[in-house]
Write a protein that holds these residues in place. Structure first.
Motif, mmCIF file in Angstrom:
data_model
loop_
_atom_site.group_PDB
_atom_site.id
_atom_site.type_symbol
_atom_site.label_atom_id
_atom_site.label_comp_id
_atom_site.label_asym_id
_atom_site.label_seq_id
_atom_site.Cartn_x
_atom_site.Cartn_y
_atom_site.Cartn_z
ATOM 1 N N PHE A 225 -30.821 26.520 4.331
ATOM 2 C CA PHE A 225 -30.662 26.342 5.768
ATOM 3 C C PHE A 225 -31.967 25.868 6.387
ATOM 4 C CE2 PHE A 225 -31.761 28.162 9.873
ATOM 5 C CZ PHE A 225 -30.827 27.534 10.698
ATOM 6 N N TRP A 228 -32.970 22.209 5.301
ATOM 7 C CA TRP A 228 -32.101 21.160 5.835
ATOM 8 C C TRP A 228 -32.161 21.100 7.356
ATOM 9 C CZ3 TRP A 228 -27.314 22.497 2.310
ATOM 10 C CH2 TRP A 228 -27.656 22.240 0.982
ATOM 11 N N TYR A 229 -32.356 22.246 8.004
ATOM 12 C CA TYR A 229 -32.502 22.208 9.465
ATOM 13 C C TYR A 229 -33.802 21.493 9.828
ATOM 14 C CZ TYR A 229 -32.240 23.484 14.354
ATOM 15 O OH TYR A 229 -32.161 23.422 15.733
ATOM 16 N N ARG A 267 -26.181 17.959 9.528
ATOM 17 C CA ARG A 267 -25.759 19.069 10.387
ATOM 18 C C ARG A 267 -24.594 19.827 9.753
ATOM 19 N NH1 ARG A 267 -26.079 20.489 16.045
ATOM 20 N NH2 ARG A 267 -24.383 21.925 16.495
ATOM 21 N N VAL A 270 -26.007 22.064 7.176
ATOM 22 C CA VAL A 270 -26.711 23.181 7.812
ATOM 23 C C VAL A 270 -25.709 24.240 8.259
ATOM 24 C CG1 VAL A 270 -27.995 23.821 9.896
ATOM 25 C CG2 VAL A 270 -28.744 21.869 8.519
ATOM 26 N N GLU A 271 -24.651 23.794 8.944
ATOM 27 C CA GLU A 271 -23.637 24.742 9.416
ATOM 28 C C GLU A 271 -22.925 25.409 8.242
ATOM 29 O OE1 GLU A 271 -21.444 22.102 11.925
ATOM 30 O OE2 GLU A 271 -22.555 22.707 13.732
ATOM 31 N N CYS A 273 -24.329 26.161 5.405
ATOM 32 C CA CYS A 273 -25.234 27.212 4.925
ATOM 33 C C CYS A 273 -25.032 28.498 5.705
ATOM 34 C CB CYS A 273 -26.687 26.763 5.073
ATOM 35 S SG CYS A 273 -27.276 25.672 3.787
ATOM 36 N N TYR A 320 -35.020 28.709 13.163
ATOM 37 C CA TYR A 320 -34.363 27.953 14.243
ATOM 38 C C TYR A 320 -35.264 27.871 15.473
ATOM 39 C CZ TYR A 320 -30.720 26.870 17.747
ATOM 40 O OH TYR A 320 -29.970 26.305 18.753
#
Length: 351
Positions: A225, A228-229, A267, A270-271, A273, A320
């Motif tokens: 996560f 990739w974010y 994205r 990411v979501e 994950c 985040y």
């Protein structure tokens, strides 16, 4: 510490904001102060840049939001090592941008040596080598020689991955998607940050735990996560800069996606994950429960694994918000978009 920041819609993840509450280690104010002093003491950043940028980069926020429950001295060592890691990443980038392969190769060999023998490199002429030696010596003091050897093995692999990235970027080679994903696990140091969960929990994990699918999957998803974010947030800048190391750029180059399609695919991953972690977290906690076998040792191990899984969860929120609060990613505010204001462009020993 409560802050309100505006997250761009393209990067907003409502599930993180709703289901992954932010936490912060109570030692954080001292952590920030002492890491700032350590950067100065070890000459890792010029004094004016420490004064102007160190707090705004929020490196200590990132670690204080992850390793909740760590003893203060453990968290301090991790935070200093993390700050060192960011400075090293910047040196690597500047050596690429300014085409300094000889300087990079010299540094790579010195870092390998300092990792294996930190005590003999504490006063190395290159502050980056001495800084690694200092932080690693402290990290090596918390658990066993076996843990130290594992950490060193994992970080040797990270150094070599940085070397592969150096060669890719200087030659303009865009790795395939699969090659990039494999390399990214190393350049983002997935297993280093996972290793450091153990001294934070005051408990070294036996191989039977570390290699158990439930534990390993939760650990990997939390790190994927983050990597990739980071790629999602930096994709527009890196496309504009003709970069080659970004999941989105590999998707564009090798899968024929448009930049918009690539951003959407990153994205989506990411979501994925996040949702996959929520399932993996339950499996890992069930595994932790099963470790409590009625013995004192089993109970302590079960409790430590639960602490670690809780901190894997913390990685989502701290990563985040770091991306939206750290000056490291506020490219639009820089005088020169190609040169971060907090870096030193000189190679060690150069004038």
């Amino acid at each position: 510490m409560t802050r309100v920041v505006a997250v761009p819609p393209a990067l907003s993840l409502p599930v993180i904001e709703a289901a992954f509450p932010r936490r912060l280690h109570p030692y954080w104010p001292r952590l920030q102060e002492k890491t700032r002093s350590w950067l100065l003491e070890k000459r890792l950043m010029p004094a004016d840049k420490v004064e102007e940028h160190a707090d705004g980069l929020r490196y200590t926020d990132l670690m204080a939001g992850y390793y909740i429950g760590a003893p203060d001295d453990v968290l301090q060592a991790i935070a200093d090592y993390s700050a060192w890691f960011f400075v090293w990443d910047d040196r690597h980038d500047r050596d690429i941008v300014h085409r300094r392969p000889t300087a990079w190769r010299r540094l790579k060999l010195q870092l390998h040596a300092a990792l294996d023998s930190p005590r003999t490199h504490l006063y190395h002429v290159d502050p980056l080598v001495a800084g690694l030696a200092d932080s690693v010596m402290r990290l090596y003091s918390f658990l066993s020689e076996k843990w130290n050897a594992r950490f060193a093995r994992h970080f040797h692999a990270v150094i070599e991955a940085y070397d592969r990235e150096f060669r890719n970027r200087t030659s303009g080679t865009v790795p395939t998607v699969d090659a990039y994903l494999e390399l990214r696990r190393l350049t983002f140091a997935h297993w280093i940050w996972t290793d450091l969960l153990e001294p934070s929990a005051r408990h070294e994990m036996p191989d039977a735990v570390r290699k158990h699918p439930a534990y390993r999957r939760a650990a990997l998803l939390s790190q994927e996560f983050a990597a990739w974010y980071n790629d999602l947030c930096s994709l527009p800048k890196e496309i504009a800069g003709k970069e080659v190391h970004n999941l989105g750029i590999s998707l564009i180059h090798h899968r024929g996606l448009t930049p918009e399609e690539a951003a959407e695919e990153v994205r989506r991953r990411v979501e994925g994950c996040i949702s996959d972690f929520l399932a993996a977290e339950k499996d890992a906690l069930r595994f932790a429960d099963a470790l409590a076998d009625g013995t004192v040792q089993g109970s302590e191990l079960s409790t430590a694994v639960k602490r670690i899984v809780a901190n894997m969860r913390n990685w989502f929120s701290t990563v985040y918000w770091f991306h939206h609060e750290s000056g490291r990613y506020m490219v639009d505010s820089w005088d020169d978009r190609s040169t971060p204001p907090y870096v030193d462009n000189q190679a060690a020993g150069e004038k």
